[in-house]
Scaffold this active site. Structure first.
Site, mmCIF file in Angstrom:
data_model
loop_
_atom_site.group_PDB
_atom_site.id
_atom_site.type_symbol
_atom_site.label_atom_id
_atom_site.label_comp_id
_atom_site.label_asym_id
_atom_site.label_seq_id
_atom_site.Cartn_x
_atom_site.Cartn_y
_atom_site.Cartn_z
ATOM 1 N N ASN A 1 1.001 -3.050 129.513
ATOM 2 C CA ASN A 1 0.239 -2.953 128.262
ATOM 3 C C ASN A 1 0.844 -3.745 127.117
ATOM 4 O O ASN A 1 0.146 -4.094 126.170
ATOM 5 C CB ASN A 1 0.043 -1.483 127.856
ATOM 6 C CG ASN A 1 1.349 -0.739 127.710
ATOM 7 O OD1 ASN A 1 2.271 -0.926 128.497
ATOM 8 N ND2 ASN A 1 1.441 0.097 126.708
ATOM 9 N N GLY B 1 6.252 3.618 131.718
ATOM 10 C CA GLY B 1 5.063 3.657 132.551
ATOM 11 C C GLY B 1 4.567 5.074 132.740
ATOM 12 O O GLY B 1 4.727 5.914 131.854
ATOM 13 N N SER B 2 4.011 5.351 133.905
ATOM 14 C CA SER B 2 3.362 6.644 134.135
ATOM 15 C C SER B 2 4.374 7.728 134.508
ATOM 16 O O SER B 2 5.480 7.435 134.975
ATOM 17 C CB SER B 2 2.342 6.500 135.265
ATOM 18 O OG SER B 2 3.006 6.202 136.478
ATOM 19 N N GLY C 1 7.644 7.443 136.947
ATOM 20 C CA GLY C 1 8.910 7.821 136.303
ATOM 21 C C GLY C 1 9.674 8.832 137.140
ATOM 22 O O GLY C 1 10.897 8.737 137.302
ATOM 23 N N GLU D 1 10.300 6.251 129.471
ATOM 24 C CA GLU D 1 9.292 6.335 128.408
ATOM 25 C C GLU D 1 7.942 6.423 129.109
ATOM 26 O O GLU D 1 7.467 5.454 129.673
ATOM 27 C CB GLU D 1 9.428 5.103 127.511
ATOM 28 C CG GLU D 1 8.797 5.293 126.170
ATOM 29 C CD GLU D 1 7.371 4.822 126.181
ATOM 30 O OE1 GLU D 1 6.491 5.628 126.590
ATOM 31 O OE2 GLU D 1 7.131 3.678 125.787
ATOM 32 N N CYS E 1 1.195 3.710 124.712
ATOM 33 C CA CYS E 1 1.775 5.027 125.005
ATOM 34 C C CYS E 1 1.801 5.902 123.758
ATOM 35 O O CYS E 1 1.630 7.112 123.825
ATOM 36 C CB CYS E 1 3.181 4.844 125.542
ATOM 37 S SG CYS E 1 4.162 3.667 124.594
ATOM 38 N N GLU F 1 14.803 4.249 122.745
ATOM 39 C CA GLU F 1 14.794 2.803 122.613
ATOM 40 C C GLU F 1 14.733 2.483 121.130
ATOM 41 O O GLU F 1 14.571 3.358 120.296
ATOM 42 C CB GLU F 1 13.592 2.221 123.363
ATOM 43 C CG GLU F 1 13.648 2.563 124.850
ATOM 44 C CD GLU F 1 12.681 1.767 125.690
ATOM 45 O OE1 GLU F 1 11.555 2.250 125.889
ATOM 46 O OE2 GLU F 1 13.048 0.662 126.124
HETATM 47 P P1 NAI Z 1 3.025 2.600 136.714
HETATM 48 O O1 NAI Z 1 3.935 3.555 136.064
HETATM 49 O O2 NAI Z 1 2.806 2.781 138.182
HETATM 50 O O3 NAI Z 1 3.561 1.092 136.515
HETATM 51 C C1 NAI Z 1 4.486 0.699 135.546
HETATM 52 C C2 NAI Z 1 5.510 -0.242 136.162
HETATM 53 O O4 NAI Z 1 6.203 0.428 137.207
HETATM 54 C C3 NAI Z 1 4.941 -1.514 136.796
HETATM 55 O O5 NAI Z 1 5.832 -2.581 136.542
HETATM 56 C C4 NAI Z 1 4.950 -1.186 138.269
HETATM 57 O O6 NAI Z 1 5.011 -2.322 139.079
HETATM 58 C C5 NAI Z 1 6.217 -0.378 138.385
HETATM 59 N N1 NAI Z 1 6.319 0.513 139.543
HETATM 60 C C6 NAI Z 1 5.312 1.178 140.180
HETATM 61 N N2 NAI Z 1 5.804 1.922 141.184
HETATM 62 C C7 NAI Z 1 7.144 1.741 141.193
HETATM 63 C C8 NAI Z 1 8.208 2.249 141.988
HETATM 64 N N3 NAI Z 1 7.994 3.091 142.995
HETATM 65 N N4 NAI Z 1 9.468 1.869 141.707
HETATM 66 C C9 NAI Z 1 9.711 1.018 140.689
HETATM 67 N N5 NAI Z 1 8.750 0.492 139.917
HETATM 68 C C10 NAI Z 1 7.476 0.845 140.164
HETATM 69 O O7 NAI Z 1 1.681 2.647 135.899
HETATM 70 P P2 NAI Z 1 0.199 2.153 136.244
HETATM 71 O O8 NAI Z 1 -0.198 2.631 137.591
HETATM 72 O O9 NAI Z 1 0.108 0.712 135.994
HETATM 73 O O10 NAI Z 1 -0.650 2.937 135.130
HETATM 74 C C11 NAI Z 1 -1.046 4.289 135.332
HETATM 75 C C12 NAI Z 1 -1.013 5.056 134.047
HETATM 76 O O11 NAI Z 1 0.301 5.101 133.518
HETATM 77 C C13 NAI Z 1 -1.852 4.475 132.919
HETATM 78 O O12 NAI Z 1 -3.178 4.849 133.037
HETATM 79 C C14 NAI Z 1 -1.192 5.100 131.703
HETATM 80 O O13 NAI Z 1 -1.703 6.391 131.498
HETATM 81 C C15 NAI Z 1 0.259 5.190 132.102
HETATM 82 N N6 NAI Z 1 1.061 4.084 131.535
HETATM 83 C C16 NAI Z 1 1.893 4.368 130.497
HETATM 84 C C17 NAI Z 1 2.594 3.373 129.892
HETATM 85 C C18 NAI Z 1 3.510 3.642 128.763
HETATM 86 O O14 NAI Z 1 3.611 2.827 127.883
HETATM 87 N N7 NAI Z 1 4.249 4.725 128.775
HETATM 88 C C19 NAI Z 1 2.465 1.961 130.309
HETATM 89 C C20 NAI Z 1 1.596 1.777 131.446
HETATM 90 C C21 NAI Z 1 0.920 2.812 132.006
#
Ligand code: NAI
Ligand code: MG
Length: 482
Positions: A153, A229-230, A234, A251, A285, A462
């Site tokens: 994002n 991320g999610s 996390g 985060e 977020c 952060e």
């Molecule tokens: P995600 O948490 O799966 O992806 C974020 C990052 O983690 C990406 O770089 C991804 O490649 C990496 N990742 C995924 N699985 C991993 C693993 N097993 N080990 C290490 N790295 C891994 O999030 P996603 O599926 O793109 O989005 C889902 C929801 O998460 C969104 O709808 C939103 O609600 C939330 N989100 C929150 C964010 C925030 O700023 N806190 C940012 C992005 C998403």
């Protein structure tokens, strides 16, 4: 697309992987669905190489005098600024951000490197008074190789947010950008090298989360992990980090309450509250996604929000649009599901509520900026992170009730409150369960202000000086004076 290369690969030890023979996937433009570029699908082998490179670069970087580290970080900041137009265009294409949002991100990234450059020669330990017989002091030491898993994002900005304080603390870093938005992270590594950062101090491994990401966070050579991320990912990363007992910063998003009290500066509150949800098409977020409004102002506030939302211009970030598309296909699907869930739960659509189509939006992942009224805080649209331009308006009667609703969430990242009563401002700010509270503004905390979660929004901080502490471990040295 002239600005964008045909291939972006892992950037390891000062060199980008070549396209020849690389496993690749396509990255597309969310504003029109067209393929933009190809990305190397890195995995365990690239992670091994990147961690080895970061490890090799670590001693010299750690021992480089702070003043010199600071000059390099400042040079990176300057180079980001010189490349602003190109980086804004790339981030707009790859992520879909409106030009204004992309400009904000690039400027913020430059500021991170500038801010932490200034810290470089000011890090010091403390002396501990053990009495006349001993001398005792602390040293702040880096962990070694830090891993940074970045979401899609705010790719460029979030890479900078983690890397700048990690590097100034003397660590070397490996970044895994999100698969949908790898371009500007690779550009950051290139820019850093050009600015004088020694090869290996900042490495990037592109690829999928389950491959490159999972390999990186479980790599024995990594000393510390930062993830945004999610919640489920996390948790997975936290489990992987347990293997090597690696400390973490997590985060994990939010469902921020934004409270308009009856004594609020109403015009500013309406404008600020809409910005709090519409920025980056709600894919933030920290977004103010739950608007708690005192019942006496409810209709006036909703009318004001609807009127302003009518002025939102949807379109590609490369146009003059004020709101871009949803960045990933999965997220586009998810937001649509929540629009349906909100309707099914009985919330009323004050404006929006559908995918957006029309001239200039063909093939793009656009969502109408949406306001739901009649929302009860127990509804899924009030409890779950939607991560799109979807605002839930919840009325309240008393301050006590507002605080109770605000805290009735598993998340606790940010909050906003609007009031002209000083006592109430500080009283409510103290009662809110969140890592950051803005009063008569939203996102008031700049890059100098510590940022991070309470509850399931994660832990660790952060930004600001707190981030530097996260990337340092304390060693105490004590000596007997005989
Ligand atoms: P995600 O948490 O799966 O992806 C974020 C990052 O983690 C990406 O770089 C991804 O490649 C990496 N990742 C995924 N699985 C991993 C693993 N097993 N080990 C290490 N790295 C891994 O999030 P996603 O599926 O793109 O989005 C889902 C929801 O998460 C969104 O709808 C939103 O609600 C939330 N989100 C929150 C964010 C925030 O700023 N806190 C940012 C992005 C998403
Ligand atoms: Mg993309």
């Amino acid at each position: 697309m002239s600005q964008i290369d045909e291939f972006y690969g892992s950037f390891i030890d000062g060199r980008m992987a070549s396209a020849t023979g690389a496993d690749i996937f396509e990255s597309y433009n969310p504003a029109n669905g067209e393929v933009l570029t190809t990305i190397q699908a890195g995995g365990a082998a690239e992670v091994d190489e990147a961690v080895a490179s970061a490890k090799a670069a670590f001693p010299a970087w750690r021992d480089m005098p702070g003043v010199e580290k600071g000059r390099i970080l400042l040079a990176i900041s300057e180079k980001i600024k010189e490349n602003t137009d190109r980086l804004v265009a790339l981030e707009s294409l790859d992520n879909g951000k409106s030009r204004m949002d992309a400009q904000f991100d690039v400027m913020t990234s430059a500021r991170y490197f500038e801010y932490y450059a200034g810290v470089a020669d000011k890090l010091a330990g403390e002396t501990i008074p053990l009495g006349e017989t001993h001398i005792s002091y602390t040293r702040s030491e880096p962990f070694g190789v830090t891993a940074h898993i970045v979401p899609w994002n705010a790719a460029f900005q979030q890479a900078a947010r983690g890397v700048a304080p990690a590097l100034v603390a003397g660590n070397t870093a490996v970044v895994k950008p999100a698969e949908d938005t790898s371009v500007t992270t690779v550009e950051l590594a290139k820019i850093a090298l050009e600015a004088g950062l020694p090869p290996g101090v900042l490495n990037v491994v592109t690829g999928l989360g389950k491959d490159a990401g999972a390999s990186l966070v479980s790599h024995p050579g990594v000393g510390r992990v930062t993830f945004t991320g999610s919640v489920p990912t996390g948790q997975e990363i936290m489990r992987a980090s347990a293997e090597h007992l690696n400390p973490l910063t997590l985060e994990l998003g939010g469902k921020a309450p934004n409270i308009i009290f009856e004594d609020a500066p109403i015009e500013a509150a309406i404008r600020g509250s809409l910005m709090a949800i519409n920025i980056n098409a709600g894919q933030v977020c920290a977004a103010g996604s739950r608007l708690l409004v005192h019942r006496s102002l409810h209709d006036e506030v909703v009318d004001g929000l609807v009127e302003l939302n009518r002025k939102v211009v949807l379109g590609p970030g490369t146009s003059d649009a004020t709101m871009g598309p949803i960045t990933t296909a999965a997220q586009y699907q998810k937001v649509q599901e929540y629009l349906q869930i909100g309707k099914d739960e009985g919330a009323q659509v004050a404006i929006g509520g559908n995918v957006a189509t029309g001239e200039g939006l063909e093939g793009g992942q656009f969502i109408e900026p949406t306001i739901f009224t009649g929302v009860d805080n127990s509804m899924r649209i009030a409890q779950e992170e939607i991560f799109g331009p979807v605002l839930s308006v919840i009325p309240f009667e008393t301050e006590e009730e507002a605080v109770a609703i605000a805290n009735d969430t598993k998340y606790g990242l940010t909050a906003g409150l609007w009031t002209q009563n000083l006592g109430r401002a500080h009283r409510v700010a103290a009662q809110i369960e969140a890592g950051q509270v803005s009063v008569n503004d939203f996102f008031a905390g700049g890059i100098q202000a510590p940022f991070g979660g309470y509850k399931q929004s994660g832990f660790g901080r952060e930004k600001g000086m707190h981030a530097v502490s996260e990337y340092l471990q304390t060693k105490t040295v004590s000596m007997k004076l005989s």
